[in-house]
Motif scaffolding. Structure first.
Motif, mmCIF file in Angstrom:
data_model
loop_
_atom_site.group_PDB
_atom_site.id
_atom_site.type_symbol
_atom_site.label_atom_id
_atom_site.label_comp_id
_atom_site.label_asym_id
_atom_site.label_seq_id
_atom_site.Cartn_x
_atom_site.Cartn_y
_atom_site.Cartn_z
ATOM 1 N N PRO A 17 -7.033 10.735 -68.733
ATOM 2 C CA PRO A 17 -6.467 11.525 -67.637
ATOM 3 C C PRO A 17 -5.472 12.578 -68.111
ATOM 4 C CG PRO A 17 -5.314 9.436 -67.805
ATOM 5 C CD PRO A 17 -6.422 9.394 -68.817
ATOM 6 N N THR A 18 -5.370 13.639 -67.325
ATOM 7 C CA THR A 18 -4.284 14.599 -67.493
ATOM 8 C C THR A 18 -3.171 14.069 -66.599
ATOM 9 O OG1 THR A 18 -5.950 16.319 -67.726
ATOM 10 C CG2 THR A 18 -3.692 17.047 -67.328
ATOM 11 N N VAL A 19 -2.041 13.707 -67.240
ATOM 12 C CA VAL A 19 -1.061 12.917 -66.491
ATOM 13 C C VAL A 19 0.000 13.774 -65.788
ATOM 14 C CG1 VAL A 19 -1.384 10.705 -67.594
ATOM 15 C CG2 VAL A 19 -0.012 12.409 -68.754
ATOM 16 N N VAL A 25 -9.227 8.131 -57.354
ATOM 17 C CA VAL A 25 -10.303 7.154 -57.452
ATOM 18 C C VAL A 25 -11.565 7.764 -58.090
ATOM 19 C CG1 VAL A 25 -11.025 7.542 -55.057
ATOM 20 C CG2 VAL A 25 -11.483 5.333 -56.144
ATOM 21 N N GLY A 26 -11.728 9.085 -57.973
ATOM 22 C CA GLY A 26 -12.858 9.759 -58.637
ATOM 23 C C GLY A 26 -12.753 9.615 -60.149
ATOM 24 N N ASN A 27 -11.563 9.824 -60.675
ATOM 25 C CA ASN A 27 -11.355 9.634 -62.122
ATOM 26 C C ASN A 27 -11.797 8.231 -62.535
ATOM 27 O OD1 ASN A 27 -8.245 11.281 -61.595
ATOM 28 N ND2 ASN A 27 -10.012 12.213 -62.541
ATOM 29 N N PHE A 28 -11.510 7.277 -61.663
ATOM 30 C CA PHE A 28 -11.836 5.897 -62.033
ATOM 31 C C PHE A 28 -13.328 5.612 -61.986
ATOM 32 C CE2 PHE A 28 -7.316 5.484 -61.653
ATOM 33 C CZ PHE A 28 -7.052 4.732 -62.793
ATOM 34 N N ARG A 29 -14.086 6.445 -61.321
ATOM 35 C CA ARG A 29 -15.531 6.248 -61.444
ATOM 36 C C ARG A 29 -15.924 6.476 -62.907
ATOM 37 N NH1 ARG A 29 -21.380 8.585 -60.025
ATOM 38 N NH2 ARG A 29 -22.255 6.548 -60.459
ATOM 39 N N THR A 30 -15.400 7.554 -63.479
ATOM 40 C CA THR A 30 -15.708 7.842 -64.883
ATOM 41 C C THR A 30 -15.134 6.759 -65.805
ATOM 42 O OG1 THR A 30 -15.928 10.198 -64.492
ATOM 43 C CG2 THR A 30 -15.328 9.542 -66.720
ATOM 44 N N PHE A 31 -13.894 6.361 -65.558
ATOM 45 C CA PHE A 31 -13.295 5.352 -66.445
ATOM 46 C C PHE A 31 -14.024 4.011 -66.325
ATOM 47 C CE2 PHE A 31 -9.274 8.002 -65.581
ATOM 48 C CZ PHE A 31 -9.627 8.904 -66.576
ATOM 49 N N GLY A 215 -17.218 11.313 -70.767
ATOM 50 C CA GLY A 215 -16.313 11.874 -69.765
ATOM 51 C C GLY A 215 -17.102 12.042 -68.480
ATOM 52 N N GLY A 216 -16.510 12.721 -67.505
ATOM 53 C CA GLY A 216 -17.250 13.054 -66.295
ATOM 54 C C GLY A 216 -18.058 14.320 -66.534
ATOM 55 N N VAL A 217 -19.017 14.618 -65.645
ATOM 56 C CA VAL A 217 -19.881 15.789 -65.867
ATOM 57 C C VAL A 217 -19.095 17.090 -65.965
ATOM 58 C CG1 VAL A 217 -22.153 15.090 -65.024
ATOM 59 C CG2 VAL A 217 -20.401 15.786 -63.384
ATOM 60 N N ASP A 218 -17.941 17.161 -65.326
ATOM 61 C CA ASP A 218 -17.183 18.416 -65.407
ATOM 62 C C ASP A 218 -16.586 18.637 -66.795
ATOM 63 O OD1 ASP A 218 -15.461 16.280 -65.032
ATOM 64 O OD2 ASP A 218 -13.968 17.442 -63.943
ATOM 65 N N ASN A 219 -16.647 17.624 -67.636
ATOM 66 C CA ASN A 219 -16.183 17.793 -69.021
ATOM 67 C C ASN A 219 -17.225 18.467 -69.923
ATOM 68 O OD1 ASN A 219 -14.307 14.666 -69.192
ATOM 69 N ND2 ASN A 219 -13.642 16.717 -68.652
ATOM 70 N N ILE A 220 -18.486 18.502 -69.486
ATOM 71 C CA ILE A 220 -19.539 19.020 -70.380
ATOM 72 C C ILE A 220 -19.217 20.454 -70.779
ATOM 73 C CG2 ILE A 220 -21.986 19.618 -70.594
ATOM 74 C CD1 ILE A 220 -22.584 17.354 -68.608
ATOM 75 N N TYR A 248 -20.234 12.541 -60.328
ATOM 76 C CA TYR A 248 -19.010 12.487 -59.527
ATOM 77 C C TYR A 248 -18.993 11.366 -58.509
ATOM 78 C CZ TYR A 248 -17.842 17.197 -61.042
ATOM 79 O OH TYR A 248 -17.513 18.294 -61.766
ATOM 80 N N LEU A 249 -17.788 10.986 -58.178
ATOM 81 C CA LEU A 249 -17.547 10.270 -56.938
ATOM 82 C C LEU A 249 -17.256 11.348 -55.912
ATOM 83 C CD1 LEU A 249 -17.111 7.511 -55.534
ATOM 84 C CD2 LEU A 249 -14.669 7.893 -55.865
ATOM 85 N N ARG A 250 -17.911 11.225 -54.762
ATOM 86 C CA ARG A 250 -17.717 12.232 -53.718
ATOM 87 C C ARG A 250 -17.180 11.571 -52.468
ATOM 88 N NH1 ARG A 250 -23.583 15.114 -54.058
ATOM 89 N NH2 ARG A 250 -23.250 16.202 -56.020
ATOM 90 N N LYS A 255 -16.978 16.651 -54.069
ATOM 91 C CA LYS A 255 -16.346 16.034 -55.228
ATOM 92 C C LYS A 255 -14.897 15.685 -54.875
ATOM 93 C CE LYS A 255 -14.430 16.949 -59.723
ATOM 94 N NZ LYS A 255 -13.816 17.901 -60.619
ATOM 95 N N ILE A 256 -14.475 14.508 -55.288
ATOM 96 C CA ILE A 256 -13.065 14.161 -55.107
ATOM 97 C C ILE A 256 -12.277 14.838 -56.226
ATOM 98 C CG2 ILE A 256 -11.389 12.271 -55.250
ATOM 99 C CD1 ILE A 256 -13.370 10.497 -53.874
ATOM 100 N N ALA A 257 -11.253 15.573 -55.883
ATOM 101 C CA ALA A 257 -10.466 16.260 -56.909
ATOM 102 C C ALA A 257 -9.030 16.398 -56.448
ATOM 103 C CB ALA A 257 -11.062 17.644 -57.185
HETATM 104 P P1 AMP Z 1 -8.727 14.808 -65.561
HETATM 105 O O1 AMP Z 1 -7.498 13.967 -65.320
HETATM 106 O O2 AMP Z 1 -8.934 15.848 -64.509
HETATM 107 O O3 AMP Z 1 -8.769 15.375 -66.961
HETATM 108 O O4 AMP Z 1 -9.997 13.840 -65.421
HETATM 109 C C1 AMP Z 1 -10.146 12.621 -66.091
HETATM 110 C C2 AMP Z 1 -11.595 12.199 -66.061
HETATM 111 O O5 AMP Z 1 -12.059 11.981 -64.720
HETATM 112 C C3 AMP Z 1 -12.540 13.227 -66.675
HETATM 113 O O6 AMP Z 1 -13.486 12.558 -67.494
HETATM 114 C C4 AMP Z 1 -13.224 13.851 -65.464
HETATM 115 O O7 AMP Z 1 -14.509 14.320 -65.787
HETATM 116 C C5 AMP Z 1 -13.288 12.677 -64.516
HETATM 117 N N1 AMP Z 1 -13.391 13.044 -63.086
HETATM 118 C C6 AMP Z 1 -12.630 13.943 -62.393
HETATM 119 N N2 AMP Z 1 -12.994 13.986 -61.082
HETATM 120 C C7 AMP Z 1 -14.015 13.099 -60.922
HETATM 121 C C8 AMP Z 1 -14.825 12.659 -59.812
HETATM 122 N N3 AMP Z 1 -14.649 13.129 -58.566
HETATM 123 N N4 AMP Z 1 -15.787 11.727 -60.046
HETATM 124 C C9 AMP Z 1 -15.967 11.217 -61.291
HETATM 125 N N5 AMP Z 1 -15.234 11.578 -62.366
HETATM 126 C C10 AMP Z 1 -14.265 12.504 -62.206
#
Ligand code: AMP
Ligand code: ZN
Length: 457
Positions: A17-19, A25-31, A215-220, A248-250, A255-257
């Motif tokens: 995570p970027t802290v 909770v979206g981040n936690f789908r990836t974790f 990572g999550g798809v947005d990391n590609i 993503y978790l939506r 997308k949850i962001a």
């Molecule tokens: P970040 O703190 O934004 O750097 O994100 C941490 C991780 O969560 C990265 O691997 C992202 O790709 C992932 N992530 C961010 N938003 C979502 C989402 N809605 N669903 C799943 N993964 C996500």
């Protein structure tokens, strides 16, 4: 299934995570996808080294720290603590290393110097940029997205980079003024770009070439594409064998962001009544990791039912001592289910498919086991299988906590306490009133010889 570069040892890096806020909770789908992967690898290989970084310096963090008038560490410490707490809530195994970007500045500077020597980095107005044209493989991971790149596309392309030779180039080191947060280094005063952090930390802890990076798809794009460009241009070696990204978790199709205002954190959801076991199941097992999951009351409810079905079956099996004997057909059926479970997991981590096999077996055995008693051979086979399932799924400990009453929100717990005190004082009308208040909150209270018990409606 991965063939590790080092015999019996899988090296896994996951972008953390970027802290600058509590993870959502979206981040936690990836974790959780990464946790399931790690757990499965640990069953398959003698050793897994898992590194997850914490991005504890970026524009937002710096802005927030400056506004609050304190340093980076004071800004990020509460969010790092919160992250560890959420990992525990969801029973996510901690990585062996949680490197923080701010602790790897020297490694980043050294890597940038290597890139300068290799001719793929240049200085401009005090900053250092990566020359994408100098790396012929650029775009291999993300394909069309890299080719179609225009300034500002793809999310995290910085808008403040005027001094680049090419729009595709990205900052390795950003110059900062004397009064801004930064580091005085051989590159001048500045701070690192986001991508160089992960290249430097992963290679420092896992070596220049390792097995898996997630990572999550947005990391590609651009993050992982840029990590490859940096690492491979510096070392001349393949950086990572396999890249895996979760969808993503939506919520309501979006997308949850953190930037969207549609996000909830793990404690938010737990306070509103979600059980950690069900959250874990929903995020990790409701859909294949490559498919998006929609967060809804229905999906959480379905996950709660799945977890309870599994836990009830587990309790039923373990609660009845087996009788001597061997029902061969049953032992065989359990062995087949276990093999199918493993095959589904080996097939690109198909946890939903693997759980489908588990629930089919539960259906059959629940019918057969009206008396609850198993032959001892089936019992051992089944207990071994259930242990394996939970080693991957990781929900039984959470369920045990929840059933022991440890998963209530603070308000609910306070109400239960008030009612207990009221009963101790024989204040029956107050105790009845509190029972109704709790019922309205979805909690049914029963009075037993051992005091009050609660369950969810
Ligand atoms: P970040 O703190 O934004 O750097 O994100 C941490 C991780 O969560 C990265 O691997 C992202 O790709 C992932 N992530 C961010 N938003 C979502 C989402 N809605 N669903 C799943 N993964 C996500
Ligand atoms: Zn990263």
């Amino acid at each position: 299934m991965v063939a590790p570069l080092e015999e019996g040892h899988v090296r896994l890096y996951t972008c953390g995570p970027t802290v600058y806020a509590r993870a959502h909770v979206g981040n936690f789908r990836t974790f959780l996808f990464e946790d399931i992967l790690r757990r499965w690898l640990e069953r398959r290989f003698a050793r897994v080294t898992h590194v997850m970084n914490l991005t504890d310096v970026d524009d937002k963090i710096i802005r927030q720290a400056a506004a609050a008038g304190h340093g980076l560490h004071a800004e990020t410490a509460p969010f790092i603590d919160a992250f560890y707490e959420d990992l525990r809530t969801l029973n996510i195994r901690p990585a062996q290393h949680f490197p923080r970007a701010t602790e790897y500045i020297e490694e980043m500077v050294a890597l940038i110097e290597r890139l300068e020597e290799a001719g793929v980095a240049y200085r401009s107005a005090g900053s250092v940029y990566y020359r994408v044209a100098g790396f012929p493989h650029y775009g291999r991971l993300s394909g069309a997205r890299a080719e179609g790149l225009v300034a500002g596309a793809g999310g995290r392309v910085d808008a403040d980079e005027y001094d680049k030779e090419d729009v595709r180039d990205f900052a390795l080191w950003k110059a900062v003024g004397a009064d801004e947060i930064g580091w005085d280094t051989r590159l001048g005063r500045g701070r690192p770009g986001w991508h160089i952090e992960c290249s430097a930390m992963s290679m420092a802890l896992l070596g220049e070439s390792f097995d898996l990076h997630c990572g999550g798809v947005d990391n590609i794009f651009p993050h992982h594409e840029n990590e490859i460009a940096q690492s491979e241009a510096a070392t001349g070696r393949q950086f990572v064998q396999i890249w895996s990204h979760s969808a993503y978790l939506r919520i309501g199709g979006e997308k949850i962001a953190k930037s969207m205002d549609n996000f909830a954190t793990v404690p938010d959801l737990v306070a509103s009544g979600a059980r950690p076991s069900a959250l874990r199941y929903m995020l990790a097992a409701a859909a294949h990791y490559r498919k998006p999951v929609n967060y809804s009351d229905e999906s959480l409810h379905a996950a709660t039912e799945s977890v309870d079905r599994l836990a009830d079956f587990d309790a039923r099996v373990r609660g009845h001592p087996p009788r001597a004997g061997e029902n061969e057909a049953r032992v065989e059926r359990i062995a087949e289910a276990r093999a199918e479970f493993g095959a589904a997991m080996d097939d690109d981590l198909n946890l939903p498919g693997a759980m489908g096999t588990v629930f089919s077996l539960i259906r059959v055995l629940n019918r057969e086991l009206d008396d609850g008693e198993l032959d001892s051979a089936s019992y051992s086979a089944l207990v071994g299988f259930l242990d394996e399932v939970d080693d991957v799924l990781g929900v039984m400990e959470l369920v045990a906590n929840e059933r022991a009453g440890n998963s209530l929100s603070e308000e609910d717990r306070a109400l239960l306490d008030l009612r207990r005190v009221a009963r101790e004082r024989c204040e029956w009308s107050e105790s009845d009133r509190l029972r109704e208040v709790l019922a309205d909150r979805g909690i049914v209270v029963e009075d037993t010889g051992e005091g009050q018990r609660w369950r969810r409606l």
